[in-house]
Design an enzyme around this catalytic site. Structure first.
Site, PDB file in Angstrom:
ATOM      1  N   ASP A  13      -4.138   2.085  -2.341  1.00 17.60           N
ATOM      2  CA  ASP A  13      -3.192   3.261  -2.484  1.00 17.60           C
ATOM      3  C   ASP A  13      -4.096   4.481  -2.623  1.00 17.60           C
ATOM      4  O   ASP A  13      -5.089   4.547  -3.282  1.00 17.60           O
ATOM      5  CB  ASP A  13      -2.836   3.085  -4.358  1.00 17.60           C
ATOM      6  CG  ASP A  13      -2.268   1.733  -4.439  1.00 17.60           C
ATOM      7  OD1 ASP A  13      -1.365   1.602  -3.651  1.00 17.60           O
ATOM      8  OD2 ASP A  13      -2.420   1.223  -5.341  1.00 17.60           O
ATOM      9  N   SER A  55       0.794  -1.140   0.008  1.00 15.81           N
ATOM     10  CA  SER A  55       0.139   0.108   0.057  1.00 15.81           C
ATOM     11  C   SER A  55       0.743   1.187   0.024  1.00 15.81           C
ATOM     12  O   SER A  55       1.930   1.048   0.541  1.00 15.81           O
ATOM     13  CB  SER A  55      -0.941   0.057   1.309  1.00 15.81           C
ATOM     14  OG  SER A  55      -1.725  -1.107   1.161  1.00 15.81           O
ATOM     15  N   SER A  57      -3.338  -3.780  -2.982  1.00 14.98           N
ATOM     16  CA  SER A  57      -2.703  -2.672  -2.804  1.00 14.98           C
ATOM     17  C   SER A  57      -3.484  -1.559  -2.391  1.00 14.98           C
ATOM     18  O   SER A  57      -4.493  -1.186  -3.172  1.00 14.98           O
ATOM     19  CB  SER A  57      -1.703  -2.010  -4.123  1.00 14.98           C
ATOM     20  OG  SER A  57      -0.816  -1.130  -3.611  1.00 14.98           O
TER      21      SER A  57
END
Length: 348
Positions: free
Chosen positions: A274, A234, A272
């Site tokens: 983000d 992340s 992930s």
């Protein structure tokens, strides 16, 4: 500007991101009033902490700032983002931490806000604490849930104009592209309306597959001991500017953090988280506003490109700074991460 002041970990290795000039410190604290503090736990199997970003030194609940959120990929467990997106305002400091520290950070911000504003939840509304996270469980014993409200408070109380980068605060146990990750920051200056303005980023870098990293000069570092893996990390990007903007414009700017991440070789994998949050220190909104209407300056839309460019450049440089400022680390069990700085020295 003094090259000593604007020198960053990446620039010390000749890695220049973009063409805009960095600010006096080349950190997020180049934005007037913004301060940053860390609380680091680096002992035994713990590699974790809190990082606090304080947007202005006053009472944020009473004097809110325009803000916006862009969720690039939503595999995350942050708090407070829904209300920021809906109302377009920020009313607490921002805490960064590990995934299991979010609730602790929320409680710390609530208690701090109530202490400053006893009317919260009584004669006026509640408070929207903003806490964002990355998973440091590879290097740290995340199940220990070792972070306390006192740790969050310590990060908030440590906030100042000097920003330590690398394996500190929330960045202590983070990894990026198979190397050691962490906290990084950068700033840019530009002219609008006949005046100098600034935009800056601070990142919590914990993303990217080994072998995917692309440096500004085209090289592709790969740590020897790191195997190719799924993208499960992340990255949190916090953007600050002194340009007067409305929340819609700040969301457009936050979206360009993705351009900076893509320059590094990221593709925002399924696992992930983000997230980019942007705020402006101009145009405060009073909580107890008496007027039905608020007059404020707002940037012309056709002048916003320089902020888009600054966002991409500072995001890219901040991630590199986070990695280069972090020495090699051993953590929980047999886990270890190499340092990008060591790789660069070998290649020099």
């Amino acid at each position: 500007m003094s090259s000593d002041l604007t020198q960053s970990p990446s620039r010390a290795h000749g890695l220049i991101c973009g063409t805009l000039e960095p600010g006096p410190r080349n950190t997020i604290t180049d934005i007037g009033g913004v301060s940053v503090g860390h609380r680091t736990l680096n002992t035994g199997d713990l590699r974790t902490g809190f990082t606090a970003i304080v947007p202005h030194p006053g009472n944020l609940f009473r004097e809110k700032l325009p803000a916006a959120v862009e969720v690039i990929n939503g595999f995350g467990k942050s708090a407070g983002l829904i209300q920021v997106d809906e109302l377009g305002t920020l009313e607490t400091p921002i805490l960064l931490t590990n995934t299991f520290g979010v609730g602790t950070g929320v409680n710390a911000l609530i208690r701090r806000s109530i202490a400053e504003n006893p009317e919260i939840g009584r004669s006026t509304g509640t408070i929207n604490p903003v806490v964002m996270e990355c998973n440091d469980g590879y290097l740290s014993d995340i199940q220990a849930m070792a972070l306390s409200e006192a740790d969050a408070e310590a990060a908030l109380n440590a906030a100042g104009s000097t920003v330590e980068q690398g394996s500190v605060g929330a960045g202590t146990g983070m990894s990026a592209f198979g190397f050691k990750g962490g906290i990084g920051t950068a700033s840019r200056v530009f002219e609008l309306g006949g005046r100098q303005h600034r935009l800056a980023a601070l990142v919590l870098a914990n993303f990217g597959r080994p072998g995917d990293l692309v440096l500004p000069d085209g090289r592709r570092p790969h740590p020897k001991e790191a195997r190719q893996s799924e993208e499960r990390g992340s990255v949190i990007v916090v953007l600050a500017t002194d340009v007067p903007l409305e929340s819609r414009q700040l969301k457009r700017i936050a979206r360009r953090a993705g351009a900076g991440l893509a320059r590094l070789g990221a593709f925002y994998g399924n696992g992930s988280g983000d997230i980019a949050l942007a705020f402006s220190t101009a145009g405060r909104t009073a909580h107890f506003e008496e007027s039905d209407f608020i007059a404020r300056d707002v940037l012309r839309e056709d002048k916003i490109d320089v902020l888009f460019q600054a966002t991409a450049e500072t995001t890219q440089e901040s991630v590199l700074n986070a990695m280069i400022a972090s020495p090699a680390m051993r953590g929980r069990g047999r886990s270890k991460r190499a340092s990008l700085a060591d790789w660069l020295r070998v290649q020099a």
